[in-house]
Design a protein around this motif. Structure first.
Motif, PDB file in Angstrom:
ATOM      1  N   GLY A 229       0.838  -1.194   0.000  1.00  0.00           N
ATOM      2  CA  GLY A 229       0.000   0.000   0.000  1.00  0.00           C
ATOM      3  C   GLY A 229       0.869   1.238   0.000  1.00  0.00           C
ATOM      4  O   GLY A 229       1.908   1.264  -0.682  1.00  0.00           O
ATOM      5  N   LEU A 245      -3.165   4.356  -6.180  1.00  0.00           N
ATOM      6  CA  LEU A 245      -4.179   3.296  -6.150  1.00  0.00           C
ATOM      7  C   LEU A 245      -4.314   2.634  -7.516  1.00  0.00           C
ATOM      8  O   LEU A 245      -4.582   1.434  -7.618  1.00  0.00           O
ATOM      9  N   VAL A 258      -3.812  -4.345   1.592  1.00  0.00           N
ATOM     10  CA  VAL A 258      -3.441  -2.996   1.139  1.00  0.00           C
ATOM     11  C   VAL A 258      -3.410  -2.039   2.343  1.00  0.00           C
ATOM     12  O   VAL A 258      -4.449  -1.515   2.755  1.00  0.00           O
ATOM     13  N   ALA A 289      -9.851   2.765  -2.521  1.00  0.00           N
ATOM     14  CA  ALA A 289      -9.092   1.500  -2.467  1.00  0.00           C
ATOM     15  C   ALA A 289     -10.067   0.329  -2.402  1.00  0.00           C
ATOM     16  O   ALA A 289      -9.892  -0.685  -3.088  1.00  0.00           O
ATOM     17  N   VAL A 298      -8.232  -4.126   3.214  1.00  0.00           N
ATOM     18  CA  VAL A 298      -7.697  -2.759   3.230  1.00  0.00           C
ATOM     19  C   VAL A 298      -7.385  -2.423   4.690  1.00  0.00           C
ATOM     20  O   VAL A 298      -8.269  -2.483   5.543  1.00  0.00           O
TER      21      VAL A 298
END
Ligand code: SAM
Ligand code: DTB
Ligand code: SF4
Length: 361
Positions: A229, A245, A258, A289, A298
């Motif tokens: 990320g 992204l 991420v 995201a 995430v």
């Protein structure tokens, strides 16, 4: 009408297009729904324009859309918890402008050599007993040396013996090193692209963006899950966030995990005086995201200590479903475990018992 069909008026083409639509066009649900449905499967061809359009949506529309992607692809109200440990701290030769561990900045971090295997095992056991399912070991290296890999292999085996998922972030890897780590049972490798390719050289001069991609490729080739990320709040533009992204989503295989870090502006680093990010922009980044990488975890990562409970709740609503759990990140603070437990309880959220992507050694 399904929840996805409710998005008939927010198809790609974006907020501006939706606002400018006539009644007849808005009523054309058949076509709109089809486009929206197509939009919810994992894509690797996101254009920058499409992503910027998502960022430009009204906040509520963006969050609604992210929440729908979340409900379709992720377990609702569930959070995966990883605990971090810095197994080798400070004196890093790299010059990452955000990092308190770079040898180039006077941040007051005491240099510490590679920890003993038993001490790491003890910390992993404590993390597991506190409820973490993944143990992530970080080292302030540009790249590990042969003898470092030997010790890491032993640490990874200890973590796996405890029944936890293992993760490591050790800097750049060769293909052979990635293979050795995988053979030891490493489930995840964390290696962030950090920002957009365009902004990268404002933040780091000691390596190239492509070096990061090369390591990610080696990790994939070795068969490990990718944790990749970046950081927001470093002075990057909205376009940089969209580009970051875009790179992540358009990788041949999207990262399983991420992490979205909010900059922790550490005194002594070049970014110490950086103005804080608008919290809504942070939440937007999480939401985009989630939409772009619907099947990935995430992670609401660094910066949580600076966030209110309400902001974190909004980030979960936007699609975050993983956190770092434990009082410390690598060198900076993180909310205490009691506070996090209470927060999850107040929100009616439960913890995941291990991510589906974990590998078997
Ligand atoms: N040295 C290895 C590397 O750079 O990949 C591993 C450790 S490094 C500390 C892992 C990640 O932590 C960085 O890539 C960055 O995204 C994040 N990070 C480091 N310092 C941070 C800070 N002050 N605020 C937010 N994120 C940070
Ligand atoms: C990631 O994306 N964030 C974590 C983990 N991966 C290794 C690290 C955050 C570090 C924050 C600054 C510090 O504690 O030194
Ligand atoms: Fe070193 Fe990693 Fe910090 Fe960069 S982010 S200075 S590579 S420890």
């Amino acid at each position: 009408m399904t929840v996805l069909e409710a998005f008939g008026n927010i198809a790609p083409g974006g907020a501006k297009a939706a606002r400018g639509r006539t009644e007849t066009q808005s009523a054309n649900l058949g076509t709109e729904t089809e486009i929206t449905m197509k939009d919810t499967v994992t894509r690797h061809d996101w254009t920058l324009e499409e992503i910027e359009t998502l960022f430009a949506l009204p906040f509520q529309d963006l969050l609604f859309r992210a929440q729908c992607a979340h409900r379709e692809h992720q377990a609702a109200n569930t959070v995966q918890m990883s605990t971090l440990l810095s197994v080798k701290t400070g004196a890093c030769p790299e010059d990452c402008a955000y990092c308190p561990q770079s040898i180039r900045y006077d941040t007051g971090i005491e240099r510490e050599s590679l920890m003993a295997i038993n001490d790491v095992a003890e910390r992993a056991r404590a993390a597991r007993d506190a409820g973490a399912t993944r143990f992530c070991m970080g080292a302030a290296w540009r790249s590990p040396k042969k003898k470092d890999i030997e010790v890491m292999v032993a640490m990874i085996r200890e973590v796996r013996t405890l029944g936890m998922e293992s993760c490591a972030t050790l800097g750049m890897l060769t293909r052979e090193q990635a293979k050795e780590l995988r053979e030891a049972g490493l489930d995840y490798y964390n290696h962030n692209i950090d920002t957009s390719p365009e902004f990268y050289d404002k933040i780091i001069s000691t390596r190239e963006f492509q070096d990061r991609l090369d390591t990610l490729e080696a990790v994939r080739e070795a068969g490990m899950n990718v944790c990749c990320g970046g950081i927001v709040g470093m002075g990057e533009t909205l376009r940089d966030r969209a580009r970051m992204l875009q790179v992540l989503a358009n990788l041949p295989q999207q990262p399983e995990s991420v992490p979205i870090n909010q900059l922790v502006a550490v005194p002594g680093t070049p970014l110490a005086g950086q103005a804080p990010l608008d919290p809504f922009d942070f939440v937007r980044t999480i939401a985009v995201a989630r939409i772009l990488m619907p099947k990935s975890a995430v992670r609401l990562s660094a910066g949580r200590e600076q966030m209110s409970d309400e902001l974190q709740a909004l980030a979960f609503f936007a699609g975050a479903n993983s956190i770092f759990y434990g009082e410390k990140l690598l060198t900076t603070g993180n909310p205490d475990v009691e506070h996090d437990r209470r927060l999850l309880e107040r929100l009616g959220m439960r913890t995941a018992s291990g991510a589906p992507g974990a590998l078997l050694a």
